[in-house]
Design an enzyme around this catalytic site. Structure first.
Site, PDB file in Angstrom:
ATOM      1  N   GLU A  17       0.798  -1.220   0.000  1.00 59.59           N
ATOM      2  CA  GLU A  17       0.000   0.000   0.000  1.00 59.59           C
ATOM      3  C   GLU A  17       0.837   1.280   0.000  1.00 59.59           C
ATOM      4  O   GLU A  17       0.752   2.112   0.904  1.00 59.59           O
ATOM      5  CB  GLU A  17      -0.940   0.009   1.206  1.00 59.59           C
ATOM      6  CG  GLU A  17      -1.895  -1.152   1.244  1.00 59.59           C
ATOM      7  CD  GLU A  17      -2.883  -1.102   2.398  1.00 59.59           C
ATOM      8  OE1 GLU A  17      -3.827  -1.921   2.392  1.00 59.59           O
ATOM      9  OE2 GLU A  17      -2.739  -0.234   3.285  1.00 59.59           O
TER      10      GLU A  17
ATOM     11  N   GLU B 126      -5.262  -8.827   1.031  1.00 61.16           N
ATOM     12  CA  GLU B 126      -5.913  -8.452   2.292  1.00 61.16           C
ATOM     13  C   GLU B 126      -7.392  -8.239   2.033  1.00 61.16           C
ATOM     14  O   GLU B 126      -7.783  -7.592   1.061  1.00 61.16           O
ATOM     15  CB  GLU B 126      -5.348  -7.156   2.900  1.00 61.16           C
ATOM     16  CG  GLU B 126      -3.978  -7.266   3.518  1.00 61.16           C
ATOM     17  CD  GLU B 126      -3.528  -5.948   4.154  1.00 61.16           C
ATOM     18  OE1 GLU B 126      -4.408  -5.156   4.589  1.00 61.16           O
ATOM     19  OE2 GLU B 126      -2.315  -5.700   4.200  1.00 61.16           O
TER      20      GLU B 126
END
Length: 455
Positions: A164, A360
């Protein structure tokens, strides 16, 4: 029954900082250590990153939960500051021994091992010289990546350069949730650019290593749904996605930055410093595959008033609260399983249907103890969350999406940055007082999911 392909993997993800404990064993200082020391009031439980889930000491027992939850793949990260306490130079033998033993044990179970190189854990020594603002840190990161490939390459099935990257960029330089907690548009752009350059350089050095594994990047993708089909709402949606998704998707997969995003940056006088060779490195070193973290969608509308004077994504759109949506009341995030299907179609249609997996997906719940019955947390809400998202993911795969895995956040309840242990995400419960770890109902369910390749 919804059934996934035989080679489809089911697993979970965590990170070094959130599980190991920075003061367990030898480790250099990270920005999270420093931030807690200087601003402990910002942290929910006032615990700091020192012990976290105690994986460094408990890993032999903790890894048994991989079997108990039926996982066929596991994702974690290596702590840069643990492996190289000075950031570069001498390798910490204790760290090499620790990670080697962890990785060997995982592989001995027949579980695929996915390792991420950077998960928000900048060594403080490098942040003191500007962190990702400084190209010297890019060089140091490439050296760190090379060290990881050399020390642990025989164990790893898939490497990821960053987790991220849009988060440490925005949260460190616009939103003040990560150190250095600045509001500086120029540095925000430079940090984003240098992070992408570092990722591409890591791919380059990986290719030279001749390892048989693959390398990718993990991006938190959220499609920006417009309020309406009005031209200005659609424009707001397009620009929101430039910042949230395309900023790292395009250079990582296509080898170049999105031109509209480049123009926005230049028009605002925010063009980063770069060298001509950089663009060739980015062009020639695209990833093999993509990791996708998905939690919630974005919903946007046209900008109603010019109330943001600095260059930042929200200068071009307003958030939009759609009526009738489902919200996780503990986290404040929208629950929208169809978003995973829409992301899959975007990857299929706009990014060459690159190989990818969900790295995720999960739901954080506060005070989970209230759902405990007969000594076990009955987290049916988590099971339902997984089922809904898997249903849409399966639909996407049926329609040709090239997704080969689903990993939940997280393995054992983990330390979550400023929120620490406020919201729990794990398949395994962690008792903060005793350190005891026990399967939740979702952990038992996940084992059946993996064994049956569906539900």
């Amino acid at each position: 029954m919804i059934r996934f392909p035989d080679d489809f993997v089911f697993g979970s993800a965590t990170s070094a900082t959130q599980s190991e404990g920075s003061r367990n064993g030898i480790s250099g200082e990270t920005t999270w250590d420093y931030l807690f020391q200087s601003r402990p009031e910002l942290f929910y439980n006032k615990l700091g990153p020192y012990k976290t889930s105690n994986f460094f000491n408990d890993y032999k027992k903790d890894l048994e939960f991989l079997d108990k939850t039926g996982q066929t793949a596991f994702r974690t990260s290596i702590s840069w500051a643990r492996l190289l306490p000075e950031g570069r130079g001498k390798v910490n033998k204790q760290a090499v021994d620790f990670y080697t033993d962890v990785f060997k044990r995982i592989k001995a179970k027949g579980i695929k091992l996915y390792i991420n190189l950077f998960h928000f854990d900048m060594p403080m020594k490098f942040q003191e010289i500007g962190g990702w603002e400084n190209r010297e840190v890019v060089k140091a990161y490439v050296n760190y990546a090379k060290t990881c490939f050399e020390e642990f390459g025989e164990f790893v099935d898939i490497w990821f350069t960053f987790n991220e990257p849009v988060v440490h960029t925005e949260c460190g330089y616009l939103k003040q949730f990560h150190y250095p907690m600045l509001v500086d548009s120029k540095k925000y752009v430079q940090v984003g650019y240098n992070t992408q350059l570092a990722s591409s350089k890591a791919v380059e050095i990986f290719r030279k290593s001749k390892l048989k594994s693959k390398i990718g990047i993990i991006l938190n993708l959220s499609l920006a749904y417009p309020r309406s089909c009005d031209e200005l709402d659609l424009k707001a949606s397009r620009i929101a996605q430039l910042f949230q998704n395309r900023s790292f998707l395009d250079p990582s997969i296509k080898g170049h930055f999105n031109q509209e995003l480049v123009d926005l940056v230049r028009d605002n006088g925010m063009e980063p410093y770069y060298e001509l060779d950089d663009l060739k490195i980015i062009e020639e070193n695209t990833v093999d595959l993509l990791g996708v973290n998905y939690y919630q969608p974005m919903r946007v509308k046209k900008k109603e008033k010019d109330d943001i004077k600095i260059f930042r994504p929200e200068k071009y759109y307003d958030d939009y609260k759609k009526e009738g949506i489902r919200i996780n009341p503990y986290r404040g995030w929208e629950i929208y399983p169809q978003g995973l299907y829409d992301i899959a179609m975007d990857i299929k249609n706009n990014y060459g249907n690159i190989d990818w997996l969900v790295t995720e997906n999960g739901i954080g719940v506060e005070n989970e103890e209230k759902f405990k019955a007969n000594g076990m947390i009955e987290d049916d809400y988590r099971i339902d969350f997984f089922k809904e998202h898997l249903t849409y993911l399966h639909k996407a795969i049926e329609e040709g999406a090239n997704c080969h895995g689903y990993m939940v956040w997280t393995f054992i309840d983990c330390w979550s940055w400023l929120n620490e242990y406020k919201n729990r995400y794990g398949l395994v419960e962690l008792d903060l007082k005793t350190g005891e770890k026990k399967l939740k109902k979702s952990g038992y369910w996940f084992k059946k999911l993996a064994e049956n390749k569906g539900f």
